[in-house]
Scaffold this motif. Structure first.
Motif, mmCIF file in Angstrom:
data_model
loop_
_atom_site.group_PDB
_atom_site.id
_atom_site.type_symbol
_atom_site.label_atom_id
_atom_site.label_comp_id
_atom_site.label_asym_id
_atom_site.label_seq_id
_atom_site.Cartn_x
_atom_site.Cartn_y
_atom_site.Cartn_z
ATOM 1 N N VAL A 304 6.918 -3.357 -24.798
ATOM 2 C CA VAL A 304 7.943 -2.393 -24.378
ATOM 3 C C VAL A 304 7.949 -2.337 -22.852
ATOM 4 C CG1 VAL A 304 8.786 -0.028 -24.528
ATOM 5 C CG2 VAL A 304 7.552 -1.051 -26.476
ATOM 6 N N LYS A 305 8.975 -2.873 -22.229
ATOM 7 C CA LYS A 305 9.038 -2.946 -20.770
ATOM 8 C C LYS A 305 9.726 -1.695 -20.237
ATOM 9 C CE LYS A 305 9.188 -7.988 -20.860
ATOM 10 N NZ LYS A 305 9.001 -8.085 -22.322
ATOM 11 N N SER A 306 8.984 -0.915 -19.476
ATOM 12 C CA SER A 306 9.503 0.347 -18.968
ATOM 13 C C SER A 306 10.563 0.113 -17.893
ATOM 14 C CB SER A 306 8.356 1.171 -18.372
ATOM 15 O OG SER A 306 8.852 2.328 -17.735
ATOM 16 N N LYS A 307 11.554 0.975 -17.874
ATOM 17 C CA LYS A 307 12.583 0.962 -16.833
ATOM 18 C C LYS A 307 12.251 1.965 -15.718
ATOM 19 C CE LYS A 307 15.152 -2.072 -18.950
ATOM 20 N NZ LYS A 307 15.340 -3.446 -18.405
ATOM 21 N N GLU A 308 11.201 2.727 -15.906
ATOM 22 C CA GLU A 308 10.786 3.708 -14.906
ATOM 23 C C GLU A 308 9.966 3.028 -13.801
ATOM 24 O OE1 GLU A 308 11.888 6.835 -15.130
ATOM 25 O OE2 GLU A 308 12.969 6.152 -16.934
ATOM 26 N N ARG A 309 9.682 3.807 -12.744
ATOM 27 C CA ARG A 309 8.917 3.287 -11.608
ATOM 28 C C ARG A 309 7.730 4.221 -11.314
ATOM 29 N NH1 ARG A 309 10.709 -1.721 -10.079
ATOM 30 N NH2 ARG A 309 9.723 -1.337 -8.062
ATOM 31 N N LYS A 310 6.687 3.643 -10.759
ATOM 32 C CA LYS A 310 5.555 4.416 -10.255
ATOM 33 C C LYS A 310 5.138 3.857 -8.896
ATOM 34 C CE LYS A 310 3.344 6.079 -14.504
ATOM 35 N NZ LYS A 310 2.105 6.030 -15.354
ATOM 36 N N THR A 311 4.536 4.703 -8.096
ATOM 37 C CA THR A 311 4.057 4.282 -6.779
ATOM 38 C C THR A 311 2.539 4.417 -6.720
ATOM 39 O OG1 THR A 311 6.116 4.925 -5.663
ATOM 40 C CG2 THR A 311 4.140 4.727 -4.307
ATOM 41 N N TRP A 312 1.883 3.319 -6.394
ATOM 42 C CA TRP A 312 0.431 3.288 -6.223
ATOM 43 C C TRP A 312 0.134 3.295 -4.722
ATOM 44 C CZ3 TRP A 312 -3.116 1.774 -10.482
ATOM 45 C CH2 TRP A 312 -2.462 1.660 -11.720
ATOM 46 N N ILE A 313 -0.881 4.035 -4.338
ATOM 47 C CA ILE A 313 -1.234 4.149 -2.922
ATOM 48 C C ILE A 313 -2.680 3.675 -2.729
ATOM 49 C CG2 ILE A 313 -1.451 5.692 -0.936
ATOM 50 C CD1 ILE A 313 0.489 7.605 -2.385
ATOM 51 N N PHE A 314 -2.857 2.734 -1.801
ATOM 52 C CA PHE A 314 -4.185 2.201 -1.506
ATOM 53 C C PHE A 314 -4.480 2.355 -0.010
ATOM 54 C CE2 PHE A 314 -3.671 0.412 -5.618
ATOM 55 C CZ PHE A 314 -4.918 0.017 -6.079
ATOM 56 N N GLU A 315 -5.747 2.569 0.293
ATOM 57 C CA GLU A 315 -6.199 2.592 1.675
ATOM 58 C C GLU A 315 -7.452 1.735 1.817
ATOM 59 O OE1 GLU A 315 -6.731 6.491 3.279
ATOM 60 O OE2 GLU A 315 -4.621 7.081 2.941
ATOM 61 N N ALA A 316 -7.557 1.068 2.960
ATOM 62 C CA ALA A 316 -8.715 0.222 3.245
ATOM 63 C C ALA A 316 -9.026 0.306 4.732
ATOM 64 C CB ALA A 316 -8.454 -1.221 2.836
ATOM 65 N N LYS A 317 -10.300 0.356 5.054
ATOM 66 C CA LYS A 317 -10.725 0.439 6.453
ATOM 67 C C LYS A 317 -11.519 -0.804 6.827
ATOM 68 C CE LYS A 317 -10.902 5.504 6.632
ATOM 69 N NZ LYS A 317 -11.739 6.694 6.903
ATOM 70 N N ASP A 318 -11.337 -1.230 8.078
ATOM 71 C CA ASP A 318 -12.091 -2.355 8.650
ATOM 72 C C ASP A 318 -11.950 -3.619 7.806
ATOM 73 O OD1 ASP A 318 -13.053 -0.847 10.806
ATOM 74 O OD2 ASP A 318 -14.721 -0.075 9.611
ATOM 75 N N VAL A 319 -10.704 -3.955 7.479
ATOM 76 C CA VAL A 319 -10.445 -5.200 6.754
ATOM 77 C C VAL A 319 -9.483 -6.050 7.574
ATOM 78 C CG1 VAL A 319 -10.871 -4.250 4.464
ATOM 79 C CG2 VAL A 319 -8.577 -4.105 5.439
ATOM 80 N N ARG A 320 -9.468 -7.336 7.266
ATOM 81 C CA ARG A 320 -8.618 -8.240 8.029
ATOM 82 C C ARG A 320 -7.339 -8.616 7.293
ATOM 83 N NH1 ARG A 320 -10.323 -14.435 8.228
ATOM 84 N NH2 ARG A 320 -9.326 -14.955 6.269
ATOM 85 N N ASP A 321 -7.179 -8.129 6.073
ATOM 86 C CA ASP A 321 -6.011 -8.523 5.290
ATOM 87 C C ASP A 321 -5.868 -7.542 4.130
ATOM 88 O OD1 ASP A 321 -3.830 -9.973 4.465
ATOM 89 O OD2 ASP A 321 -4.931 -11.747 3.832
ATOM 90 N N PHE A 322 -4.729 -7.644 3.438
ATOM 91 C CA PHE A 322 -4.489 -6.810 2.260
ATOM 92 C C PHE A 322 -3.736 -7.653 1.232
ATOM 93 C CE2 PHE A 322 -2.640 -3.809 -0.582
ATOM 94 C CZ PHE A 322 -3.435 -2.676 -0.535
ATOM 95 N N ALA A 323 -4.258 -7.678 -0.009
ATOM 96 C CA ALA A 323 -3.588 -8.367 -1.114
ATOM 97 C C ALA A 323 -3.573 -7.443 -2.326
ATOM 98 C CB ALA A 323 -4.304 -9.676 -1.443
ATOM 99 N N THR A 325 -2.142 -7.082 -6.775
ATOM 100 C CA THR A 325 -1.661 -7.709 -8.003
ATOM 101 C C THR A 325 -1.025 -6.648 -8.879
ATOM 102 O OG1 THR A 325 -2.299 -9.117 -9.863
ATOM 103 C CG2 THR A 325 -3.847 -7.394 -9.235
ATOM 104 N N SER A 326 -0.064 -7.074 -9.689
ATOM 105 C CA SER A 326 0.674 -6.113 -10.520
ATOM 106 C C SER A 326 1.143 -6.795 -11.796
ATOM 107 C CB SER A 326 1.872 -5.560 -9.729
ATOM 108 O OG SER A 326 2.564 -4.582 -10.459
ATOM 109 N N SER A 327 0.898 -6.156 -12.941
ATOM 110 C CA SER A 327 1.375 -6.687 -14.217
ATOM 111 C C SER A 327 1.137 -5.656 -15.310
ATOM 112 C CB SER A 327 0.650 -7.987 -14.570
ATOM 113 O OG SER A 327 1.097 -8.493 -15.812
ATOM 114 N N ARG A 328 1.991 -5.671 -16.307
ATOM 115 C CA ARG A 328 1.756 -4.823 -17.478
ATOM 116 C C ARG A 328 0.807 -5.510 -18.454
ATOM 117 N NH1 ARG A 328 6.984 -6.299 -17.654
ATOM 118 N NH2 ARG A 328 7.649 -4.196 -17.029
ATOM 119 N N LYS A 329 0.450 -6.741 -18.194
ATOM 120 C CA LYS A 329 -0.414 -7.492 -19.100
ATOM 121 C C LYS A 329 -1.907 -7.190 -18.901
ATOM 122 C CE LYS A 329 0.262 -11.835 -19.950
ATOM 123 N NZ LYS A 329 0.439 -11.771 -21.417
ATOM 124 N N PHE A 330 -2.268 -6.462 -17.860
ATOM 125 C CA PHE A 330 -3.672 -6.372 -17.475
ATOM 126 C C PHE A 330 -4.514 -5.493 -18.400
ATOM 127 C CE2 PHE A 330 -2.604 -7.444 -12.864
ATOM 128 C CZ PHE A 330 -3.134 -8.725 -12.963
#
Length: 786
Positions: A304-323, A325-330
């Motif tokens: 069942v693929k949702s038509k709604e949206r959600k917002t995830w918020i992440f914070e990281a300190k002293d890192v050189r990059d940000f990556a 991943t997103s999926s309903r399969k996880f």
């Protein structure tokens, strides 16, 4: 050979005395022991001669606030970012450079580093297409919508392939900062079809996507004391030089997606169900992996693929990059790990589709935990709050998150090769948190500084996971096939990332093997580990260069390893040491020694045969007073004789008796009767100097071992000899019996009665089996074998 002095034998041990006979000492033309001083950059206030950061070392910083919108239906990513860039350098900057890595996927915006091509032996449907000249736009790559200052005023910019230059409205002076904004979008590529590190994978069985969002935003280039702007184009191989900073990232995704990313999620309470949040809190205190999103929940979300949206918020300190991943399969599991060295409590977690459940649920999170614990022991304590492994059918690393392969067959079974390959790649990619995510080398220039060093510690970690783990990189014997290739197929490790032919062996295997040889054979484990930890500690959260590593290893160990760096990293010669000849002699000795007499005559005067200009002028200078004019005691017999002031009969002989009458015991006499001397002649056929490791087998079945340091070659790099004295008969000698030095030809490593090596057929069969195992791991594709 006659040896008359019993005292001489008191100086010898059973195998301890070794007379080093150097042949042709003037033939040392290779300069293999020459110092690296003329090759390495000159030390300065930023980088010291010891390999440590200098007292004026500096590096830039960039903080990011990013908003991302993932459109699964259109397979598009839209983003906006605010970058605050700190100019900590002593230089004033009139422009900035940023990386647009997604342009590498574009048919018209890429770096255009082409390779030679030839007619194929067979064609496929994909090949049977007309060449488009000029190339047609495939719709991939970054679309920059606007660049503005903090107030919204446009800033001019220029895009050169995978790099973007921002022309600053005014000079960014030293110690100042600037804030600017960028808006962009791009079509997300199918990474299973196009290759590359980021993109999506589509699962036709259930109609879902798995997104790995990497190199997804415009990122600051490094500006450094050793390179200036590191803005070499991104071709897909040489990876990333990046700036440390703090990140706050919001990802707007379909409501039924599960998201993981660099750093810590700030709003699990808003995006997880109450049951999932409760399981997450349970996992925070568990020493075993707990499913946070269960297999059943993931299977239901797929349907069942949702038509709604959600917002995830992440914070990281002293890192050189940000990556991320997103999926309903996880499916998602996690456990708590405590780092003993600093007490840091880390959430080790894994995310994976149902296709990987049978492997990842058993092994992934435990492998993550094992990796950060082991690397912390060999380098620095893991400093971050999270470490994650995501199953995404390929391998690539980012701070606190990495992507790996490891799926079962459809019936849930898997091969041993797939399991070990998965564990190996998880260890490798999680290990990249240390090299280069923390010890932040320039991957665009020197792949080996992250891949090679990381592969070395990966090998140590695999051994600690399972002593029988089939490691493909690290042990000396595994590099032999590469080292024996024709020299026109080899390049030094110290080659720019884009220009390496044999990328896997050169950037991964050879440096890892070299460090293992240093640790096990040349330096010893304790000394090596101290020096290696010193390097990691010195350059954590900084930008090291090769010279910093070489100098630190020398400085922290009191070992002059320049000969090794020169040969293994700057050269392409292999190791091939040969036992050429063994000469045996039975020495004679006195069992009833008598006092010896020695006769001598007085020396003739020692005076200069030529009166040079300095001597003449010194005598003529009345201001010079000679020491013998002041201290009359120095005017001895020879001084007077040389000036004709005293007559001496130089033919008269004087006699002195030596007191050397100690008789050996009967037991010692019997031992000395069995003494035999063996001179072993070696030649360096490969060119790369190494220690000479010997195993002696005697007729009574006993064995002795000796290791001659590589410095034996320092006066003659081609041929050396060594003499041993044993009180029992030698049956055989084997050179490098444990295959510690990567010797490419072991057929010349034997003397005497040695067991016949395996037949060529058996050797070939072993290699074939090894290749099959490697292929079974799914590690052949370098893009999957990171």
């Amino acid at each position: 050979m006659k040896l008359k002095s019993f005292a001489f034998f008191l100086f010898c041990s059973i195998f301890g005395f070794a007379q080093n006979i150097q042949n042709n000492p003037t033939s040392n033309h290779g300069n293999k022991f020459e110092q690296l001083g003329t090759i390495l950059p000159t030390p300065n206030v930023y980088r010291t001669a010891s390999g440590a950061p200098g007292h004026q070392y500096w590096q830039q910083r960039a903080d990011y606030e990013i908003n991302a919108y993932l459109d699964e239906e259109k397979l598009n990513l839209k983003g906006s970012e605010t970058i605050t860039y700190y100019n900590n350098s002593p230089d004033d900057l009139e422009y900035l450079w940023l990386q647009l890595d997604e342009n590498q996927q574009s048919s018209i915006k890429n770096a255009n580093y082409q390779s030679s091509s030839t007619l194929p032996e067979f064609s496929t449907t994909d090949r049977l297409r007309t060449t488009d000249l000029p190339a047609k736009d495939n719709g991939l790559g970054v679309n920059i919508e606007k660049v503005t200052d903090a107030s919204g005023k446009p800033i001019p910019y220029y895009i050169n392939k995978t790099m973007m230059r921002i022309d600053l409205p005014q000079i960014l002076k030293s110690k100042e900062k600037i804030t600017f904004k960028i808006e962009w979008n791009y079509n997300i590529p199918d990474r299973m079809k196009n290759g590359g590190r980021g993109g999506y994978e589509f699962f036709p069985e259930d109609g879902n996507h798995l997104f790995t969002m990497t190199q997804w935003f415009p990122r600051m280039c490094v500006y450094s004391d050793f390179k200036g702007w590191q803005n070499n184009q991104f071709t897909g191989r040489g990876e990333f030089a990046l700036v440390f900073g703090n990140y706050k990232v919001t990802m707007n995704v379909p409501a039924d997606h599960v998201v993981a990313g660099t750093g810590e999620c700030q709003n699990y309470a808003n995006v997880l169900s109450s049951a999932q949040l409760a399981r997450y809190k349970q996992a925070e205190n568990s020493s075993e992996p707990i499913e946070i999103v269960t297999l059943d929940e993931a299977k239901k979300a797929e349907k069942v693929k949702s038509k709604e949206r959600k917002t995830w918020i992440f914070e990281a300190k002293d890192v050189r990059d940000f990556a991320w991943t997103s999926s309903r399969k996880f499916i998602w599991d996690g456990m708590r790990v405590t780092i003993p060295e600093n007490g840091n409590k880390v959430m080790a977690m894994s995310l994976y589709p149902k296709e990987a459940y049978g492997l990842y649920r058993k092994f992934s999170t435990k492998a993550v935990a094992h990796t950060i614990l082991t690397y912390s022991e060999y380098t620095i304590p893991y400093p971050y709050p999270v470490a994650q492994s995501v199953e995404a059918a390929n391998g690539m690393e980012y701070p606190m998150i990495c992507f790996n392969f490891g799926r079962t067959e459809k019936d849930g079974t898997y091969s041993e090769g797939t399991k070990n390959g998965m564990i190996g790649v998880i260890i490798h990619e999680v290990g990249h948190n240390f090299f280069p995510m923390i010890i932040n080398s320039d991957e665009r220039q020197w792949s080996w500084m992250d891949e090679g060093l990381n592969t070395f510690v990966e090998y140590l970690t695999e051994e600690r996971w399972d002593n029988k783990f089939p490691s493909r990189r690290g042990p000396a014997h595994t590099i032999v096939d590469y080292m024996k290739l024709p020299k026109d197929q080899l390049e030094p490790i110290m080659v720019n990332s884009e220009n390496i032919n044999q990328f896997g062996p050169n950037a991964y295997s050879k440096p890892a093997t070299g460090l293992n040889i240093l640790r096990e054979t040349i330096m010893g484990r304790e000394l090596f580990d101290k020096a290696f930890k010193t390097y990691a500690k010195r350059w954590a959260f900084k930008h090291p260069e090769p010279a910093d590593f070489f100098r630190t290893m020398n400085d922290a160990s009191a070992e002059n390893l320049d000969w090794f760096w020169r040969g293994w990293f700057y050269g392409i010669d292999p190791v091939d040491i040969s036992i050429d000849k063994v000469t045996m002699a039975t020495p004679e000795f006195d069992v009833d020694p008598k006092p010896r007499e020695r006769s001598y005559t007085l020396d003739k005067p020692q005076i200069n045969s030529f009166e040079d200009i300095s001597k003449i002028r010194n005598r003529e200078d009345k201001n010079i007073q000679f020491y013998t004019d002041v201290d009359k005691e120095t005017r001895d017999f020879y001084w007077r004789y040389a000036r004709g002031l005293e007559k001496v009969d130089t033919n008269k002989k004087y006699t002195v008796k030596s007191d050397n009458t100690e008789k050996p015991s009967p037991a010692e006499i019997e031992r000395l009767k069995n003494i035999r001397a063996y001179q072993i002649d070696f030649s360096n056929k490969g060119g790369l100097v190494m220690p000479i490791i010997l195993e002696f087998t005697f007729e009574d079945g006993t064995k002795l071992n000796d290791k001659i340091p590589a410095q034996i070659w320092r006066k003659d790099e081609n041929e050396v000899s060594k003499t041993y004295y044993f009180d029992k008969k030698l049956k055989s000698i084997q050179l490098d019996p444990k295959l510690e030095t990567a010797d490419i030809d072991t057929s010349n490593n034997f003397w005497g009665e040695i067991a016949v090596p395996a037949s060529k057929f058996n050797v070939f069969k072993q290699k074939l089996d090894g290749s099959a195992r490697g292929a079974a791991k799914g590690m052949v594709n370098p893009m999957q074998a990171k």
